[in-house]
Enzyme design. Structure first.
Site, PDB file in Angstrom:
ATOM      1  CE  LYS A   1      -4.063  -4.207   0.992  1.00 50.94           C
ATOM      2  NZ  LYS A   1      -4.880  -3.289   1.776  1.00 50.94           N
TER       3      LYS A   1
ATOM      4  CG  ASP B   1      -1.972  -1.152   1.119  1.00 49.36           C
ATOM      5  OD1 ASP B   1      -1.865  -1.975   0.196  1.00 49.36           O
ATOM      6  OD2 ASP B   1      -2.850  -1.235   1.998  1.00 49.36           O
TER       7      ASP B   1
ATOM      8  CB  CYS C   1      -2.250  -3.168   5.006  1.00 51.25           C
ATOM      9  SG  CYS C   1      -3.969  -2.601   4.846  1.00 51.25           S
TER      10      CYS C   1
HETATM   11  C1  VGL Z   1      -4.897   0.402   5.597  1.00 57.14           C
HETATM   12  C2  VGL Z   1      -6.515   1.242   6.997  1.00 57.14           C
HETATM   13  C3  VGL Z   1      -7.450   1.169   5.996  1.00 57.14           C
HETATM   14  C4  VGL Z   1      -3.470   0.005   5.397  1.00 57.14           C
HETATM   15  C5  VGL Z   1      -5.829   0.324   4.583  1.00 57.14           C
HETATM   16  O1  VGL Z   1      -2.975   0.039   4.241  1.00 57.14           O
HETATM   17  O2  VGL Z   1      -2.809  -0.325   6.400  1.00 57.14           O
HETATM   18  N1  VGL Z   1      -5.256   0.853   6.801  1.00 57.14           N
HETATM   19  N2  VGL Z   1      -7.095   0.699   4.789  1.00 57.14           N
END
Ligand code: VGL
Ligand code: ZN
Length: 404
Positions: free
Chosen positions: A110, A12, A155
């Site tokens: 995702k 991410d 994540c």
């Molecule tokens: C994430 C919160 C919501 C992450 C993704 O990438 O850790 N955290 N969506």
């Protein structure tokens, strides 16, 4: 022999998780350069992207009367409510602008189902849907994964726990992760939880520190034949030559104050030909020189081969002469402020001829020698081209005239 490879998983690294984004992870931007510097060390690189529809139920905006940071029940599980983030095709969902994405072998999207969140790059939070990442990794013979990115406490943690549960040998690269830290200590607790699940903690030094990197490489390298100066070795089933007793090869673009460049000529037995090369040599050439710096090796070799002392030397590039044949790399240095204080010629058995060629005539001179059957080192052409940039001395890089 069963192939086994390690994959780097970048979790991410998207705009919305960087400072200034919709769901900023403190210092999230600091791991992007680390992602760029780790990628060249892995045969497989994968990235995950949080990729939500605009009506995703992890968004507080979808629950009137609820606020960001509150926890609700979603799909039978507790769900933290987040600001709208990483909406499919939005600029917030795009990769960090400084992330190099040209090496990505595979991208996993995702969190695409509006009714359930997906922290892990392998499964959604209810383990209902598989992203296909495990199958992809197995199809590429991956059995070890190294995980970095954002966010440590969501994540990264979920991806590492799933990887370990799926049977991958799993590592988290601690200093290349940053967390949201909704509650102080979340990141530390996340790392402890990963460790208890069998995830091993490592740092970027394992690749970015040359000594640590070499130590790990040596552990997976076996010697097939030990020569006097060279050994034949194998790593992951690949055979190649490795030099003994040296930390590297330096090749020197040496230019004199009157704008000449120095080439050396030597009969070389492997190719049974006279070769034109840059003055060059090995770091830690002899026991007496053991532990020397690359810079002092440059100065020593230049003086031994050409008789010139260099007032100033600087590294230009690390080049690979033949990546399938040998682990050797060549460090190209530029040497300036030259002063002749010796005769050069190398040691007695080397019989090195030194050529002083006017810079502006160098490519024409080389083309003539090549036409007669002399071999020119690739590093010589590369070095001239790289040094021309640095010196701002334009060079004519037309290929040798072969008469064709
Ligand atoms: C994430 C919160 C919501 C992450 C993704 O990438 O850790 N955290 N969506
Ligand atoms: Zn999300």
């Amino acid at each position: 022999m069963k192939r086994s490879l390690e994959a780097l998983i970048l979790v991410d690294l998207q705009n919305d998780f960087l400072p200034g984004g919709a769901l900023p992870v403190p210092e999230g931007d600091q791991v992007v350069p680390l992602a760029n510097r780790l990628q060249p060390h892995f045969p497989i690189v994968v990235a995950s992207m949080d990729w939500h529809p605009a009506n995703h139920k992890s968004f507080a905006s979808q629950h009137p009367g609820r606020r960001v940071g509150e926890t609700i029940q979603l799909a039978g599980m507790p769900q933290v409510l987040w600001p709208d983030h990483c909406v499919q095709d939005s600029s917030g969902a795009a990769f960090a602008p400084d992330l190099y994405t040209g090496s990505l072998d595979h991208i996993v999207h995702k969190g695409v189902d509006p009714d359930i969140d997906s922290y892990s790059a392998f499964f959604d939070n209810g383990r209902r849907r598989d992203t296909g990442l495990a199958d992809y990794l197995r199809s590429r013979s991956v059995d070890g994964v190294y995980i970095m990115g954002l966010a440590t406490d969501y994540c990264v943690k979920a991806t590492a726990l799933d990887a370990a549960a799926l049977g991958f040998t799993t590592f988290v690269i601690e200093d290349a992760c940053r967390g949201v830290e909704l509650k102080p200590g979340d990141c530390r607790r996340a790392l402890d939880e990963m460790e208890r699940a069998g995830v091993r903690r490592v740092t970027t030094a394992r690749w970015l520190d040359p000594v640590e990197r070499q130590r790990h490489l040596d552990e997976e390298t076996s010697v097939i034949h030990e020569g006097r100066f060279v050994r034949l070795v194998a790593r992951r089933g690949w055979e190649f030559a490795a030099r003994r007793g040296t930390r590297g090869v330096v090749a020197i673009v040496a230019v004199t104050p009157d704008r000449h460049v120095l080439f050396v000529e030597q009969y070389r037995w492997p190719v049974a030909r006279r070769c034109l090369e840059l003055p060059a040599g090995l770091v830690d050439d002899t026991a007496a020189a053991a532990g020397e710096s690359f810079e002092s090796a440059v100065k020593r070799e230049l003086w031994e081969e050409t008789g010139y002392e260099a007032g100033s030397v600087c590294p230009i590039a690390e080049l690979v002469p033949s990546a399938g044949l040998t682990s050797e790399t060549t460090w190209i240095y530029l040497a300036t402020d030259l002063e002749r204080t010796g005769s050069g010629g190398g040691t007695e058995d080397e019989a090195i001829l030194v050529h002083h060629i006017p810079w502006d005539d160098a490519t024409r001179w080389l083309a003539q020698r090549a036409a007669d059957g002399y071999l020119v080192a690739a590093s010589l052409y590369a070095g001239l081209w790289l040094a021309a940039e640095k010196l701002r001395w334009p060079i004519d890089i037309r290929p040798p005239d072969t008469g064709a």
